[in-house]
Design a protein around this motif. Structure first.
Motif, mmCIF file in Angstrom:
data_model
loop_
_atom_site.group_PDB
_atom_site.id
_atom_site.type_symbol
_atom_site.label_atom_id
_atom_site.label_comp_id
_atom_site.label_asym_id
_atom_site.label_seq_id
_atom_site.Cartn_x
_atom_site.Cartn_y
_atom_site.Cartn_z
ATOM 1 N N ALA A 4 69.290 7.240 82.701
ATOM 2 C CA ALA A 4 70.107 6.426 81.691
ATOM 3 C C ALA A 4 71.295 6.071 82.600
ATOM 4 C CB ALA A 4 70.387 7.252 80.575
ATOM 5 N N ASP A 5 71.737 4.690 82.347
ATOM 6 C CA ASP A 5 72.599 4.035 82.922
ATOM 7 C C ASP A 5 73.639 3.665 82.142
ATOM 8 O OD1 ASP A 5 74.599 3.186 84.788
ATOM 9 O OD2 ASP A 5 73.033 1.538 85.522
ATOM 10 N N SER A 39 63.627 4.872 84.419
ATOM 11 C CA SER A 39 64.718 4.492 83.615
ATOM 12 C C SER A 39 64.343 4.802 81.963
ATOM 13 C CB SER A 39 65.423 3.218 84.043
ATOM 14 O OG SER A 39 65.949 3.528 85.134
ATOM 15 N N LEU A 41 67.010 4.378 79.457
ATOM 16 C CA LEU A 41 67.957 3.658 78.829
ATOM 17 C C LEU A 41 68.792 2.925 79.902
ATOM 18 C CD1 LEU A 41 70.090 3.212 76.708
ATOM 19 C CD2 LEU A 41 71.321 5.430 77.241
ATOM 20 N N GLN A 42 69.128 1.796 79.666
ATOM 21 C CA GLN A 42 70.090 0.866 80.401
ATOM 22 C C GLN A 42 70.977 0.017 79.633
ATOM 23 O OE1 GLN A 42 70.287 0.566 84.005
ATOM 24 N NE2 GLN A 42 72.275 -0.381 83.078
ATOM 25 N N CYS A 43 72.334 0.333 79.665
ATOM 26 C CA CYS A 43 73.256 -0.424 78.953
ATOM 27 C C CYS A 43 73.575 -1.718 79.792
ATOM 28 C CB CYS A 43 74.633 0.119 78.918
ATOM 29 S SG CYS A 43 74.587 1.637 77.967
ATOM 30 N N LEU A 87 66.488 4.355 69.588
ATOM 31 C CA LEU A 87 66.222 5.292 70.552
ATOM 32 C C LEU A 87 64.980 5.719 70.519
ATOM 33 C CD1 LEU A 87 69.761 6.788 71.198
ATOM 34 C CD2 LEU A 87 68.758 5.087 72.447
ATOM 35 N N TRP A 296 70.206 11.506 82.556
ATOM 36 C CA TRP A 296 69.775 10.821 81.247
ATOM 37 C C TRP A 296 70.013 11.413 80.069
ATOM 38 C CZ3 TRP A 296 66.090 11.395 77.215
ATOM 39 C CH2 TRP A 296 65.401 12.617 77.311
ATOM 40 N N TRP A 300 71.775 9.651 76.468
ATOM 41 C CA TRP A 300 70.967 9.573 75.488
ATOM 42 C C TRP A 300 71.673 10.129 74.071
ATOM 43 C CZ3 TRP A 300 66.450 6.634 75.569
ATOM 44 C CH2 TRP A 300 65.685 6.814 74.293
#
Length: 307
Positions: A4-5, A39, A41-43, A87, A296, A300
């Motif tokens: 996650a980023d 991946s 989660l990506q912002c 999510l 991650w 999250w």
């Protein structure tokens, strides 16, 4: 290992270059690279330089249009996140949770109606400043805390359950947020000032303040923020992660790459190279549980709380 980023500037690059988010040439982050890394989660930031754009709000909306176009075109891979249920939906459907952010609170011009409009568009995190004073507060390296407008924006962000991001914020403004915030806040892409004396990084007391709020700090991958090499060395990222874990605890450290917003080379290469960082963290002696939290789980869990 999932990843996650908390921050990338890829939407800005896609808008200016016409590249495709799925597989665009020259991008540090694409959907193909995220899939290769695993991946979850990506912002994606809507980044606006106030000095470049005569109408920053119009630019912000134009970038939001690009984001909407790309998420619609890649609905098989991306699941836009507006709340915790999204999510869960992303995990259930095997898609990447895609969270929209604004990097530069000055785009709202102090207008709370614009902030509410951004919320309706799906924005769920706002970085209060970039590198210029903006009517909310002074940026990194400058004196000056939150203005009265900045306090109003902070309160409205919290009311809307938009995560408050203190990366780029000056030290005075940081401590104003720490004092006034009633919900968990974050630093989406900042590293440890104790290891690299740069105003974009956070001091140890700042790291602890973010953790005490229930927030997270995403380690930034930009070489000048993590070491002395012109190339971002993986060993420097590991040093920052370990220090931040020692100071802030195992539940407060995450990743905030700043992909496509940084102009240095990385030993990791690009987003597809994230597994190399996980392997380096294991070699440094971190347990599998802690590596998972950094890579991650902490990000999250943070959005599950903050949204």
């Amino acid at each position: 290992m999932p990843f996650a980023d908390l921050h990338c500037d890829t939407i800005d690059r896609v808008a200016d270059s016409g590249a495709a988010l799925r597989d665009g040439a020259g991008l540090q982050l694409t959907l193909d690279k995220l899939r290769a890394a695993g991946s979850v989660l990506q912002c994606f930031a809507l980044f606006v330089d106030l000095r470049r754009w005569p109408d920053p709000w119009a630019r912000c909306l134009a970038l939001a249009d690009v984001y909407d176009r790309e998420t619609a075109a890649n609905a098989d891979r991306l699941c836009p996140v507006r709340g915790p249920a999204d999510l869960a939906r992303a995990r259930r459907t095997g898609r990447i949770a895609s969270l929209l952010t604004v990097e530069e609170g000055g785009v709202f011009g102090g207008d709370l109606d614009r902030l509410r409009q951004a919320h309706r568009r799906g924005v769920r995190l706002v970085t209060l400043t970039w590198n210029h004073p903006n009517g909310l507060a002074a940026p990194n390296g400058r004196r000056g805390g939150l203005t009265e407008t900045g306090r109003q924006v902070l309160a409205e962000l919290e009311r809307l359950r938009i995560a408050v991001d203190v990366s780029h914020l000056g030290d005075d403004g940081f401590w104003d947020v720490a004092r006034l915030a009633r919900r968990p806040f974050c630093a989406s892409h900042s590293s440890a000032r104790a290891l690299c004396d740069h105003p974009r990084d956070l001091t140890d007391p700042m790291l602890r303040a973010v953790a005490d709020s229930g927030g997270v700090v995403g380690v930034n991958f930009y070489a000048p923020f993590v070491g002395t090499s012109p190339v971002t060395r993986t060993e420097d990222l590991v040093r920052h992660v370990r220090h931040m874990l020692d100071v802030a605890g195992t539940r407060a450290v995450a990743l905030g790459s700043d992909f496509d917003g940084i102009d240095c080379d990385l030993e990791l290469g690009d987003a597809a190279g994230l597994p190399r960082l996980a392997r380096a963290l294991r070699r440094a002696g971190l347990s599998e549980e802690v590596v998972e939290r950094v890579c991650w789980r902490n990000a999250w869990d943070y959005f599950t709380r903050a949204l």
